[in-house]
Design a protein around this motif. Sequence first.
Motif, PDB file in Angstrom:
ATOM      1  N   PHE A 146       0.482  -1.535   0.291  1.00 48.07           N
ATOM      2  CA  PHE A 146       0.422   0.532   0.346  1.00 48.07           C
ATOM      3  C   PHE A 146       0.805   1.423   0.409  1.00 48.07           C
ATOM      4  O   PHE A 146       0.142   1.939  -0.755  1.00 48.07           O
ATOM      5  CB  PHE A 146      -0.882   0.334   0.875  1.00 48.07           C
ATOM      6  CG  PHE A 146      -1.234   1.410   1.070  1.00 48.07           C
ATOM      7  CD1 PHE A 146      -2.153   1.260   0.581  1.00 48.07           C
ATOM      8  CD2 PHE A 146      -1.265   2.376   2.763  1.00 48.07           C
ATOM      9  CE1 PHE A 146      -3.810   2.760   1.166  1.00 48.07           C
ATOM     10  CE2 PHE A 146      -2.219   3.434   2.518  1.00 48.07           C
ATOM     11  CZ  PHE A 146      -3.122   3.466   1.890  1.00 48.07           C
ATOM     12  N   LEU A 147       2.497   1.440   0.230  1.00 46.24           N
ATOM     13  CA  LEU A 147       2.629   2.449   1.083  1.00 46.24           C
ATOM     14  C   LEU A 147       3.481   2.565  -0.313  1.00 46.24           C
ATOM     15  O   LEU A 147       3.514   3.610  -0.659  1.00 46.24           O
ATOM     16  CB  LEU A 147       3.323   2.377   2.146  1.00 46.24           C
ATOM     17  CG  LEU A 147       2.588   2.312   3.725  1.00 46.24           C
ATOM     18  CD1 LEU A 147       3.326   2.091   4.848  1.00 46.24           C
ATOM     19  CD2 LEU A 147       1.593   4.051   3.358  1.00 46.24           C
ATOM     20  N   GLY A 148       4.603   1.308  -0.525  1.00 45.59           N
ATOM     21  CA  GLY A 148       5.488   1.661  -1.976  1.00 45.59           C
ATOM     22  C   GLY A 148       6.727   2.499  -1.035  1.00 45.59           C
ATOM     23  O   GLY A 148       6.835   2.593  -0.152  1.00 45.59           O
ATOM     24  N   GLU A 149       7.619   2.112  -1.596  1.00 49.88           N
ATOM     25  CA  GLU A 149       8.666   2.448  -0.747  1.00 49.88           C
ATOM     26  C   GLU A 149       9.500   3.592  -0.436  1.00 49.88           C
ATOM     27  O   GLU A 149      10.530   4.682  -0.355  1.00 49.88           O
ATOM     28  CB  GLU A 149      10.180   1.336  -2.029  1.00 49.88           C
ATOM     29  CG  GLU A 149      10.519   0.077  -2.103  1.00 49.88           C
ATOM     30  CD  GLU A 149      10.093  -0.566  -0.147  1.00 49.88           C
ATOM     31  OE1 GLU A 149      11.028  -0.077   0.436  1.00 49.88           O
ATOM     32  OE2 GLU A 149       9.987  -1.423  -0.222  1.00 49.88           O
ATOM     33  N   ASP A 150       8.782   4.157  -2.381  1.00 52.21           N
ATOM     34  CA  ASP A 150       8.636   5.476  -2.364  1.00 52.21           C
ATOM     35  C   ASP A 150       8.339   6.638  -1.092  1.00 52.21           C
ATOM     36  O   ASP A 150       9.031   7.475  -0.301  1.00 52.21           O
ATOM     37  CB  ASP A 150       8.390   6.430  -3.338  1.00 52.21           C
ATOM     38  CG  ASP A 150       9.152   5.919  -4.869  1.00 52.21           C
ATOM     39  OD1 ASP A 150      10.185   6.104  -4.539  1.00 52.21           O
ATOM     40  OD2 ASP A 150       8.549   6.947  -5.682  1.00 52.21           O
ATOM     41  N   THR A 151       7.504   5.693  -0.372  1.00 48.70           N
ATOM     42  CA  THR A 151       6.672   6.310   1.082  1.00 48.70           C
ATOM     43  C   THR A 151       7.657   5.978   1.686  1.00 48.70           C
ATOM     44  O   THR A 151       7.611   6.014   3.255  1.00 48.70           O
ATOM     45  CB  THR A 151       4.907   6.549   1.103  1.00 48.70           C
ATOM     46  OG1 THR A 151       4.938   6.841  -0.208  1.00 48.70           O
ATOM     47  CG2 THR A 151       4.653   6.637   2.449  1.00 48.70           C
ATOM     48  N   LEU A 152       7.918   4.924   2.418  1.00 46.23           N
ATOM     49  CA  LEU A 152       8.169   4.015   3.176  1.00 46.23           C
ATOM     50  C   LEU A 152       9.478   5.011   3.720  1.00 46.23           C
ATOM     51  O   LEU A 152      10.211   5.190   5.067  1.00 46.23           O
ATOM     52  CB  LEU A 152       8.361   2.508   3.392  1.00 46.23           C
ATOM     53  CG  LEU A 152       7.182   1.486   3.575  1.00 46.23           C
ATOM     54  CD1 LEU A 152       7.669   0.445   2.997  1.00 46.23           C
ATOM     55  CD2 LEU A 152       7.292   1.894   4.746  1.00 46.23           C
ATOM     56  N   ARG A 153      10.749   5.011   2.666  1.00 48.86           N
ATOM     57  CA  ARG A 153      12.194   5.582   3.329  1.00 48.86           C
ATOM     58  C   ARG A 153      12.198   6.949   3.585  1.00 48.86           C
ATOM     59  O   ARG A 153      12.915   6.987   4.498  1.00 48.86           O
ATOM     60  CB  ARG A 153      12.738   6.232   1.735  1.00 48.86           C
ATOM     61  CG  ARG A 153      12.034   7.138   0.855  1.00 48.86           C
ATOM     62  CD  ARG A 153      12.505   7.117   0.025  1.00 48.86           C
ATOM     63  NE  ARG A 153      12.750   8.682  -1.331  1.00 48.86           N
ATOM     64  CZ  ARG A 153      13.040   8.701  -1.986  1.00 48.86           C
ATOM     65  NH1 ARG A 153      14.231   8.827  -2.313  1.00 48.86           N
ATOM     66  NH2 ARG A 153      12.666  10.261  -3.171  1.00 48.86           N
ATOM     67  N   TYR A 154      11.153   6.858   3.784  1.00 53.68           N
ATOM     68  CA  TYR A 154      10.793   8.456   4.781  1.00 53.68           C
ATOM     69  C   TYR A 154      10.135   8.352   6.351  1.00 53.68           C
ATOM     70  O   TYR A 154      10.493   9.435   6.361  1.00 53.68           O
ATOM     71  CB  TYR A 154       9.613   9.579   4.323  1.00 53.68           C
ATOM     72  CG  TYR A 154      10.356  10.107   3.573  1.00 53.68           C
ATOM     73  CD1 TYR A 154      10.665  11.857   2.525  1.00 53.68           C
ATOM     74  CD2 TYR A 154       9.769   9.873   1.443  1.00 53.68           C
ATOM     75  CE1 TYR A 154      11.077  12.345   1.777  1.00 53.68           C
ATOM     76  CE2 TYR A 154      10.218  10.849   0.498  1.00 53.68           C
ATOM     77  CZ  TYR A 154      10.562  11.777   0.523  1.00 53.68           C
ATOM     78  OH  TYR A 154      11.256  13.133   0.066  1.00 53.68           O
ATOM     79  N   GLY A 155      10.467   7.255   6.034  1.00 55.04           N
ATOM     80  CA  GLY A 155      10.353   6.648   7.996  1.00 55.04           C
ATOM     81  C   GLY A 155      11.379   6.157   8.129  1.00 55.04           C
ATOM     82  O   GLY A 155      11.818   5.450   8.953  1.00 55.04           O
TER      83      GLY A 155
END
Length: 531
Positions: A146-155
């Motif tokens: 759902f989130l994808g790697e582009d979003t997850l990296r900001y965490g």
Amino acid sequence: MTNGNGKRKVALGLSTVLVSSIVLSACSSENSAAGNSGSGEQQAGSLKIEIFDRGNAPAGLTASDNFLTNYVKENFGKASNINVEFVPIPRSEEVTKLNVLMASGTDVPDIVFTYDSGTFNKYAEQGGLTDLAPLLQEYGQNLTKFLGEDTLRYGQYDGVQFSIPAKRSTVGKYASFIRQDWLDKLGLPVPVTTDELYNTLTAFKTKDPGGTGGKVIPLGMTIAAAQYDSLVWSFIKPVSEQERFELTQNLSSRDYPVLLPGFKDAIQYLNKLYNEGLISKDFALDENKETLTQNIGNGLVGAFSDDNDAIFYPDGTYDILSKNNPNAVLTAIDPYTNSEGKTAKPVSAPNGMYIMIPKSSKHAVEAIKYLDWMASEDHLQYIQNGIEGEHYKLEDGVPVSIPDMSEESANKLMGGGDIGIIANGRIFESQEKNNEAFVKSFRTKYQEIVAKALEISNTNPIEQVYTSRPIEAESKYGTTLAEKVKQLMVKSIMVSPGEFDATYESMMKDYMSSGGQAILDERKAAYSEQK
């Protein structure tokens, strides 16, 4: 939660005692090691989840006890044999209360969150958070997809997945608007370049098509970013990837171009507009844009920039303008062109809030299972939209709210945005559907201009610079420097043209000595590390 455009940040302000307590509680908890490992030794059967208490619950309901919290308890908790408890934290005190809970190490919920990147970075730096990567791999397949790697990296902090970033439905922020009826009266076309807009503003001032009796404000302006950011960034010159990384200053989770080539030109242009009487004289006192909203509503303003959705809400700016002047018509425009002829403007990062699991939690597995459950089947859609036929009807697969639903039905939707924490905005299988849902969340009479404003806000986007590790100097000096930028702009814009250079250089010298140079030095070092 608020829309991605809607963007509230809270300063960190952790005391030394609290920071030390977080470290001690995180590092001394032997039970947490098993709890965070994803092994079968972890205690099961309980999960505490933070929820914002906004103080606006209908009678008989609370932030932690309502239709949707009961939906979670029944459909996730009971089905998984997990006792779910929502822990309310006042929205206005979220960082302060969270600091206290994190320092306790015992009363802190298993799932906590914040919009403030500085708070997340500090918790991660001090060892207060769980490494989520192995848990995501084992229990979070739906969530990861759902989130994808582009979003997850900001965490991530120093390459470790210490938070689950919420995913934004759209990253567009700003659009500009102009009085179409004024253009029509003067026989002018819609301006599509900065120069054309300048000529239009001059015509608005000299010819007063709104009949304001000399009170006309050609370009509404405040010291809030939504009013000036599109204009300022249009003056920024093309730079290399290295220059963009090193010269950007991220203050309070927003990129500032204060050191990028062209920033001084932008401020000098605003100085020109101010001295020619083309922008709001009181812009420096209007950070909350109360005066601007009033002036637009009273028909005094010819053009302005704002968040792409800000003026369209019930009883909002456009409603007030229409009530006071039924013949007034606004058109969405995109006039600020850069040296390449593009209407470039900043957009938000793809992440919203930071969702975290404290290191002291014994229920990290249950926490990831809960977030993964939310990302599976139609649970998030139910939390965000409610019941088909009662709360919404489907139009081309997009839920459209039923405007005349009963008070009882409306109360069932309470807290949906604060429970569906993995998303900022309604998210579907494609960006096109996300955009369609965004537009259809507004009243029919505004949907055409909302769609145009959304398109403009995503045109020629300037994305935030990604850093693989926090810039410590930005956390240390960010709040102070954000105020310094405002002071620099106000003083430089309001002086006479002959005093501009001296004023600007003096304010810039103060900015650099107050932390700007420290950020620049650290970002130069960080660039080689990140490469």
